[in-house]
Scaffold this motif. Structure first.
Motif, PDB file in Angstrom:
ATOM      1  N   GLU A   1       0.828  -1.205   0.000  1.00 59.50           N
ATOM      2  CA  GLU A   1       0.000   0.000   0.000  1.00 59.50           C
ATOM      3  C   GLU A   1       0.864   1.259   0.000  1.00 59.50           C
ATOM      4  O   GLU A   1       0.576   2.223  -0.726  1.00 59.50           O
ATOM      5  CB  GLU A   1      -0.926  -0.008   1.212  1.00 59.50           C
ATOM      6  N   ALA A   2       1.929   1.252   0.780  1.00 53.99           N
ATOM      7  CA  ALA A   2       2.819   2.416   0.862  1.00 53.99           C
ATOM      8  C   ALA A   2       3.515   2.700  -0.453  1.00 53.99           C
ATOM      9  O   ALA A   2       3.893   3.847  -0.738  1.00 53.99           O
ATOM     10  CB  ALA A   2       3.853   2.189   1.963  1.00 53.99           C
ATOM     11  N   GLU A   3       3.690   1.654  -1.284  1.00 47.96           N
ATOM     12  CA  GLU A   3       4.351   1.825  -2.576  1.00 47.96           C
ATOM     13  C   GLU A   3       3.357   2.034  -3.712  1.00 47.96           C
ATOM     14  O   GLU A   3       3.732   2.020  -4.888  1.00 47.96           O
ATOM     15  CB  GLU A   3       5.248   0.615  -2.879  1.00 47.96           C
ATOM     16  N   GLY A   4       2.083   2.217  -3.385  1.00 48.33           N
ATOM     17  CA  GLY A   4       1.100   2.572  -4.400  1.00 48.33           C
ATOM     18  C   GLY A   4       0.415   1.418  -5.095  1.00 48.33           C
ATOM     19  O   GLY A   4      -0.288   1.627  -6.095  1.00 48.33           O
ATOM     20  N   TYR A   5       0.570   0.188  -4.612  1.00 43.26           N
ATOM     21  CA  TYR A   5      -0.115  -0.947  -5.230  1.00 43.26           C
ATOM     22  C   TYR A   5      -1.617  -0.855  -4.948  1.00 43.26           C
ATOM     23  O   TYR A   5      -2.043  -0.311  -3.925  1.00 43.26           O
ATOM     24  CB  TYR A   5       0.432  -2.269  -4.684  1.00 43.26           C
ATOM     25  N   LYS A   6      -2.396  -1.419  -5.845  1.00 42.05           N
ATOM     26  CA  LYS A   6      -3.852  -1.420  -5.720  1.00 42.05           C
ATOM     27  C   LYS A   6      -4.359  -2.860  -5.677  1.00 42.05           C
ATOM     28  O   LYS A   6      -3.635  -3.805  -5.951  1.00 42.05           O
ATOM     29  CB  LYS A   6      -4.490  -0.679  -6.900  1.00 42.05           C
ATOM     30  N   GLU A   7      -5.629  -2.970  -5.363  1.00 45.07           N
ATOM     31  CA  GLU A   7      -6.298  -4.283  -5.331  1.00 45.07           C
ATOM     32  C   GLU A   7      -5.508  -5.292  -4.499  1.00 45.07           C
ATOM     33  O   GLU A   7      -5.336  -6.459  -4.880  1.00 45.07           O
ATOM     34  CB  GLU A   7      -6.519  -4.807  -6.756  1.00 45.07           C
ATOM     35  N   ILE A   8      -5.030  -4.852  -3.349  1.00 47.74           N
ATOM     36  CA  ILE A   8      -4.205  -5.707  -2.488  1.00 47.74           C
ATOM     37  C   ILE A   8      -5.091  -6.720  -1.767  1.00 47.74           C
ATOM     38  O   ILE A   8      -6.095  -6.359  -1.140  1.00 47.74           O
ATOM     39  CB  ILE A   8      -3.434  -4.851  -1.464  1.00 47.74           C
ATOM     40  N   THR A   9      -4.723  -7.984  -1.890  1.00 53.55           N
ATOM     41  CA  THR A   9      -5.484  -9.046  -1.246  1.00 53.55           C
ATOM     42  C   THR A   9      -4.540 -10.027  -0.573  1.00 53.55           C
ATOM     43  O   THR A   9      -3.385 -10.181  -0.976  1.00 53.55           O
ATOM     44  CB  THR A   9      -6.368  -9.807  -2.255  1.00 53.55           C
ATOM     45  N   ILE A  10      -5.059 -10.691   0.449  1.00 53.20           N
ATOM     46  CA  ILE A  10      -4.305 -11.715   1.168  1.00 53.20           C
ATOM     47  C   ILE A  10      -5.052 -13.036   1.039  1.00 53.20           C
ATOM     48  O   ILE A  10      -6.258 -13.092   1.260  1.00 53.20           O
ATOM     49  CB  ILE A  10      -4.141 -11.344   2.662  1.00 53.20           C
ATOM     50  N   ARG A  11      -4.334 -14.088   0.664  1.00 50.56           N
ATOM     51  CA  ARG A  11      -4.933 -15.412   0.543  1.00 50.56           C
ATOM     52  C   ARG A  11      -4.371 -16.328   1.629  1.00 50.56           C
ATOM     53  O   ARG A  11      -3.193 -16.264   1.962  1.00 50.56           O
ATOM     54  CB  ARG A  11      -4.631 -16.017  -0.839  1.00 50.56           C
ATOM     55  N   LYS A  12      -5.223 -17.188   2.151  1.00 56.54           N
ATOM     56  CA  LYS A  12      -4.822 -18.096   3.224  1.00 56.54           C
ATOM     57  C   LYS A  12      -4.460 -19.477   2.672  1.00 56.54           C
ATOM     58  O   LYS A  12      -4.877 -19.850   1.569  1.00 56.54           O
ATOM     59  CB  LYS A  12      -5.951 -18.220   4.245  1.00 56.54           C
ATOM     60  N   ASP A  13      -3.679 -20.219   3.468  1.00 57.74           N
ATOM     61  CA  ASP A  13      -3.348 -21.586   3.079  1.00 57.74           C
ATOM     62  C   ASP A  13      -4.387 -22.552   3.646  1.00 57.74           C
ATOM     63  O   ASP A  13      -5.399 -22.138   4.231  1.00 57.74           O
ATOM     64  CB  ASP A  13      -1.929 -21.954   3.530  1.00 57.74           C
TER      65      ASP A  13
END
Length: 278
Positions: free
Chosen positions: A250-262
């Motif tokens: 987010e700090a570097e300007g990325y968008k649509e950030i998501t986290i996936r679980k194992d």
């Protein structure tokens, strides 16, 4: 001594050395030493074992009793339904990393350019190339790791441009998708890992420096200039690192950030679209 008796004895020896999955390892080591598969074993489990085969099995057991990983003994590990050559120069591919490949597959299409940083055995990029016609590249700082990755690409009949590089140092192109499973274990935590990992897997591929986030900071910061418009960065992470890595993106300007679980319900993959998106 029959095949079955030999395996039961092997299991007891492994248990006495603190090998957790002794029954599984005993059978696989037997098949490796005898150069047979599971079907052959079940058809011949009551056959008498020759002295030469018994000696070969004992050698394999003795090595495993020293906590050398099973995969480094057999030289093989399955990943994404494919068999990969492994050795002490590369991390052993793990099932959790298949989630990274699966998430990349959702975003990759024929003809796209893909880069795998810290490729190790090449299991990620080779799997992606095997299941989709892409233009593939992969880098690693270790020449010995790249040699193994090249062997695996040849084994599975895929073309990958392998580059010896410290992260993006030797990378000049842009990509539709960049994937990486970088070193992420804090240095001080490595000494607490099971002996199979801390004593035998390559330290360079484990050590994420002081807080485990060293390589994420570099990759996230530099990947923006190597992603095409609408390009995605996908990173495997250690448990407990999801929020930190997402914040770095987010700090570097990325968008649509998501986290996936194992499969254990732990954060495993962080995904973001580069800031050069359209």
């Amino acid at each position: 001594m029959t095949y079955a008796e030999a395996i039961r004895l092997g299991e007891k020896r492994l248990l006495s050395s603190g090998i957790a999955e002794a029954a599984w390892d005993a059978r696989l080591l037997f098949e490796y030493a005898r150069q047979i598969d599971r079907n052959f074993y079940y058809l011949h489990m009551n056959d008498e074992l020759s002295e030469a085969d018994w000696n070969a099995y004992q050698d394999a057991l003795q090595t495993r009793m020293g906590h050398v990983p099973l995969q480094y003994i057999t030289g093989e590990q399955e990943f994404m339904g494919l068999s990969f050559a492994v050795n002490p120069h590369v991390l052993i591919p793990r099932q959790d990393t298949e989630i990274l490949v699966e998430e990349a597959q959702k975003r990759i299409h024929a003809g796209m350019d893909a880069l795998d940083l810290c490729t190790g055995s090449g299991c990620i990029i080779v799997s992606l190339s095997k299941y989709a016609p892409i233009h593939a590249a992969a880098s690693d700082i270790s020449a010995q790791a790249l040699k193994t990755a090249k062997e695996n690409a040849k084994r599975h009949g895929v073309t990958v441009d392998f580059i010896e590089s410290d992260l993006f140092e030797g990378i000049t192109s842009r990509y539709d998708i960049i994937v990486s499973n970088p070193p992420y274990i804090p240095t001080e935590e490595i000494k607490t890992l099971m002996p199979e990992v801390r004593e035998f897997e390559p330290f360079l591929a484990l050590d994420g420096k002081e807080d485990g986030l060293f390589f994420y900071r570099k990759i996230i910061r530099e990947a923006n200039s190597h992603l095409k418009p609408d390009g995605f960065l996908l990173l495997e992470i250690g448990c407990g690192q999801g929020k930190d890595v997402a914040c770095l993106m987010e700090a570097e300007g990325y968008k649509e950030i998501t986290i996936r679980k194992d499969l254990s319900g732990l954060d495993r993959i962080v995904i973001g679209k580069g800031r050069n998106y359209v």
